[in-house]
Design a protein around this motif. Structure first.
Motif, PDB file in Angstrom:
ATOM      1  N   SER A  10      31.812  -8.970 -11.109  1.00 26.67           N
ATOM      2  CA  SER A  10      31.674  -7.892 -11.799  1.00 26.67           C
ATOM      3  C   SER A  10      33.190  -7.102 -11.581  1.00 26.67           C
ATOM      4  O   SER A  10      33.850  -7.368 -10.706  1.00 26.67           O
ATOM      5  CB  SER A  10      30.877  -7.064 -11.371  1.00 26.67           C
ATOM      6  OG  SER A  10      30.967  -6.451 -10.006  1.00 26.67           O
ATOM      7  N   LYS A  11      33.421  -6.492 -12.573  1.00 26.50           N
ATOM      8  CA  LYS A  11      34.975  -5.696 -12.581  1.00 26.50           C
ATOM      9  C   LYS A  11      34.792  -4.610 -11.207  1.00 26.50           C
ATOM     10  O   LYS A  11      36.015  -4.849 -10.627  1.00 26.50           O
ATOM     11  CB  LYS A  11      34.896  -4.939 -13.810  1.00 26.50           C
ATOM     12  CG  LYS A  11      36.340  -4.476 -14.155  1.00 26.50           C
ATOM     13  CD  LYS A  11      36.507  -3.843 -15.324  1.00 26.50           C
ATOM     14  CE  LYS A  11      38.026  -3.891 -15.957  1.00 26.50           C
ATOM     15  NZ  LYS A  11      38.065  -3.468 -17.307  1.00 26.50           N
ATOM     16  N   GLU A  23      46.100  -3.891 -15.355  1.00 28.53           N
ATOM     17  CA  GLU A  23      46.038  -4.779 -16.554  1.00 28.53           C
ATOM     18  C   GLU A  23      47.458  -5.336 -16.956  1.00 28.53           C
ATOM     19  O   GLU A  23      48.293  -4.488 -17.542  1.00 28.53           O
ATOM     20  CB  GLU A  23      45.043  -4.364 -17.672  1.00 28.53           C
ATOM     21  CG  GLU A  23      45.083  -5.496 -18.598  1.00 28.53           C
ATOM     22  CD  GLU A  23      43.904  -5.208 -19.904  1.00 28.53           C
ATOM     23  OE1 GLU A  23      43.470  -6.207 -20.228  1.00 28.53           O
ATOM     24  OE2 GLU A  23      43.566  -4.069 -19.986  1.00 28.53           O
ATOM     25  N   GLU A  44      39.727 -11.440 -17.516  1.00 29.61           N
ATOM     26  CA  GLU A  44      38.512 -10.672 -18.386  1.00 29.61           C
ATOM     27  C   GLU A  44      37.497 -11.815 -18.911  1.00 29.61           C
ATOM     28  O   GLU A  44      38.188 -12.352 -19.864  1.00 29.61           O
ATOM     29  CB  GLU A  44      38.697  -9.567 -19.030  1.00 29.61           C
ATOM     30  CG  GLU A  44      39.148  -8.334 -18.494  1.00 29.61           C
ATOM     31  CD  GLU A  44      39.327  -7.313 -19.488  1.00 29.61           C
ATOM     32  OE1 GLU A  44      38.314  -6.365 -19.522  1.00 29.61           O
ATOM     33  OE2 GLU A  44      40.369  -7.130 -19.915  1.00 29.61           O
ATOM     34  N   ASN A  48      32.124  -6.501 -18.343  1.00 33.95           N
ATOM     35  CA  ASN A  48      32.177  -6.292 -16.853  1.00 33.95           C
ATOM     36  C   ASN A  48      32.350  -7.616 -16.219  1.00 33.95           C
ATOM     37  O   ASN A  48      31.802  -7.715 -15.109  1.00 33.95           O
ATOM     38  CB  ASN A  48      30.888  -5.558 -16.516  1.00 33.95           C
ATOM     39  CG  ASN A  48      31.021  -5.011 -14.911  1.00 33.95           C
ATOM     40  OD1 ASN A  48      32.024  -4.594 -14.717  1.00 33.95           O
ATOM     41  ND2 ASN A  48      29.726  -4.828 -14.497  1.00 33.95           N
ATOM     42  N   ILE A  50      34.860 -10.639 -14.429  1.00 29.57           N
ATOM     43  CA  ILE A  50      36.060 -11.291 -14.264  1.00 29.57           C
ATOM     44  C   ILE A  50      36.032 -12.414 -13.611  1.00 29.57           C
ATOM     45  O   ILE A  50      35.468 -12.773 -12.583  1.00 29.57           O
ATOM     46  CB  ILE A  50      36.968  -9.929 -13.213  1.00 29.57           C
ATOM     47  CG1 ILE A  50      36.760  -8.808 -13.873  1.00 29.57           C
ATOM     48  CG2 ILE A  50      38.442 -10.366 -12.899  1.00 29.57           C
ATOM     49  CD1 ILE A  50      37.808  -8.393 -15.024  1.00 29.57           C
TER      50      ILE A  50
END
Length: 88
Positions: A10-11, A23, A44, A48, A50
């Motif tokens: 998850s992010k 980013e 990404e 949500n 990564i």
């Protein structure tokens, strides 16, 4: 702690313990891992998600980011990401 390269997370997990996150290019994120003293480079895959693609020392971040940029879209396609994710 072992290397997590290739892991989808998850992010929030990607940014956990990070004093620095940016980013660098659309779809490519860099965050510091203060526990390990490395920088995580991720792509990404969704709002949500990564994919952790690299963990490098401070001195290698710039070079590795440039190495990964041309591969962002190919990697996203491999994981079924369609079209522009936009900025979340």
């Amino acid at each position: 702690m072992h290397n997590k390269k290739g892991k989808i997370m998850s992010k929030d997990d990607f940014l956990h313990d990070s004093l620095y996150a940016k980013e660098e290019y659309e779809g490519l994120l860099v965050s510091s891992d203060t526990n390990k003293g490395v920088y995580n480079i991720g792509i990404e895959l969704g709002k949500n998600q990564i994919l952790l693609i690299d963990q490098v020392k401070d001195s290698e971040v710039h070079e590795r980011v440039h190495m990964w940029v041309p591969q962002i879209q190919d990697i996203q396609r491999r994981y079924g990401v369609e079209g522009d994710l936009g900025n979340y």
